[in-house]
Design a protein around this motif. Structure first.
Motif, short mmCIF file in Angstrom:
data_model
loop_
_atom_site.label_atom_id
_atom_site.label_comp_id
_atom_site.label_asym_id
_atom_site.label_seq_id
_atom_site.Cartn_x
_atom_site.Cartn_y
_atom_site.Cartn_z
N PHE A 76 35.63 31.26 38.69
CA PHE A 76 35.71 31.55 40.12
C PHE A 76 35.60 30.28 40.96
CE2 PHE A 76 34.04 35.22 37.88
CZ PHE A 76 34.92 36.21 38.30
N VAL B 1 32.75 36.41 49.96
CA VAL B 1 33.02 36.88 48.59
C VAL B 1 31.93 37.85 48.20
CG1 VAL B 1 33.29 36.22 46.18
CG2 VAL B 1 34.14 34.71 47.98
N ALA C 164 35.50 39.12 43.87
CA ALA C 164 35.63 38.31 42.66
C ALA C 164 35.44 39.21 41.46
CB ALA C 164 34.62 37.17 42.67
N LEU D 168 28.21 34.91 50.58
CA LEU D 168 28.28 35.56 49.27
C LEU D 168 27.45 36.84 49.32
CD1 LEU D 168 27.63 32.56 46.84
CD2 LEU D 168 29.83 33.50 47.53
N SER E 285 39.83 29.91 50.37
CA SER E 285 39.43 28.76 51.16
C SER E 285 40.56 28.09 51.92
CB SER E 285 38.71 27.73 50.27
OG SER E 285 39.49 27.41 49.15
N ILE F 262 34.69 29.43 45.13
CA ILE F 262 33.69 30.25 45.80
C ILE F 262 32.74 29.40 46.63
CG2 ILE F 262 32.01 30.22 43.91
CD1 ILE F 262 31.41 33.12 44.54
N GLU F 263 32.57 28.13 46.23
CA GLU F 263 31.62 27.28 46.95
C GLU F 263 32.09 26.98 48.37
OE1 GLU F 263 34.68 24.77 44.94
OE2 GLU F 263 33.37 26.42 44.34
N LEU G 199 39.53 30.69 43.49
CA LEU G 199 39.57 31.71 44.53
C LEU G 199 40.47 31.23 45.66
CD1 LEU G 199 35.86 32.86 44.84
CD2 LEU G 199 37.81 34.29 44.25
N ALA H 100 29.18 38.73 43.51
CA ALA H 100 29.12 37.35 43.05
C ALA H 100 27.92 37.04 42.17
CB ALA H 100 29.12 36.41 44.26
N SER I 174 33.34 29.37 50.40
CA SER I 174 33.27 30.58 51.21
C SER I 174 32.13 30.49 52.21
CB SER I 174 33.08 31.81 50.32
OG SER I 174 31.85 31.74 49.64
#
Length: 283
Positions: A92, A77, A48, A101, A65, A95-96, A62, A80, A98
């Motif tokens: 971004f 990711v 990211a 992190l 997903s 990202i939740e 992103l 982050a 993924s």
């Protein structure tokens, strides 16, 4: 944005034009081709923003997903730490979803080296990947060896420094809000520097200024001249830029991470460049 699909016997890097946006169709084709060849892709890794030049994916979600979830393997990711910043978090979205992190607190988090961390969604899957069962490491239900999870169950190293202590103290003293504001502040200064440099006809920005990194070249100066300029600034104690390669061309790189940096510092740096350019023109 960088994404890589990892197969059981190969590592694919999907091309991204100037690290801007991932081609999801190219990723899907790579997955299908690997599987058709008898390989077993198991992970999608996203960056990211890039360490080299800093561009993010602007306000687009992103793209890891939908592909990774549909394909049945996890995604991760890295870089982050900006998630502490309310201003940057919206850049971004996605990202939740993924699977993990990766965070480097020894950069924007102002923690001494090394201080890298990994947050995982599936704790047990992570433990199964690294857990060691050897004769000299015996679990017990009491004493110093009590407990189901040991450091060696979470990574390849058994002996390690106490990264959690220095990072925990930093978070407790400063708080995530203050760290987030500092991160956003460096990005604002980077954009300001980009604007100052864009106003100089002799300077050419080599990458979009989205996060905290500004990369640029100076017209009429080759790689050796640019290196000499950077080293002169170092030795004179005036500024500490570095250089990097973008599209095969050496460029000056300014990564702003210090919370003490101000607009005045940026003005001084831009002034130094202007003076050097004027001297170059005079010769």
């Amino acid at each position: 944005m960088e994404l890589a699909g990892i197969g059981s016997a190969n590592l694919r890097s999907i091309p991204v034009e100037r690290a801007r946006q991932m081609d999801l169709l190219a990723l899907e084709r790579a997955i299908e081709e690997d599987r058709a060849a008898g390989l077993h892709p198991f992970l999608v890794v996203a960056t990211a923003g890039t360490v080299n030049s800093g561009p993010s994916i602007a306000s687009k979600p992103l793209p890891i997903s939908p592909v990774s979830v549909a394909s049945g393997f996890p995604s991760t990711v890295r870089s982050a730490l900006w998630l502490f910043s309310d201003e940057l978090r919206a850049k971004f979205r996605g990202i939740e979803r993924s699977s993990s992190l990766a965070l480097d607190f020894h950069k924007w988090g102002h923690v001494p080296y090394d201080a890298g961390f990994l947050l995982v969604r599936e704790r047990e899957l992570h433990r199964q990947a690294f857990a060691q069962d050897v004769a000299y490491l015996q679990r017990t239900n009491r004493g110093l060896t009590k407990g189901e999870t040991w450091p060696c169950d979470l990574g390849p190293d058994l002996s390690r420094g106490s990264r959690a202590l220095k990072t925990g103290m930093t978070l407790r003293v400063l708080g995530t809000d203050a760290i987030g504001r500092s991160i956003a502040h460096t990005c604002i200064l980077a954009r300001y520097l980009g604007e100052r440099l864009a106003g100089l006809n002799e300077i050419e920005l080599k990458a979009p200024v989205d996060l905290n990194i500004v990369c640029f070249g100076i017209r009429g100066m080759g790689a050796d001249d640019l290196k000499r300029l950077v080293l002169d600034l170092h030795e004179q104690g005036l500024a500490a830029p570095s250089w990097t390669m973008i599209d095969g061309e050496l460029t000056i790189r300014c990564a702003i991470v210090n919370h003490r940096t101000t607009r005045k510092d940026i003005d001084v740096f831009a002034g130094l460049l202007s003076q050097r350019i004027l001297r170059l023109g005079a010769t």
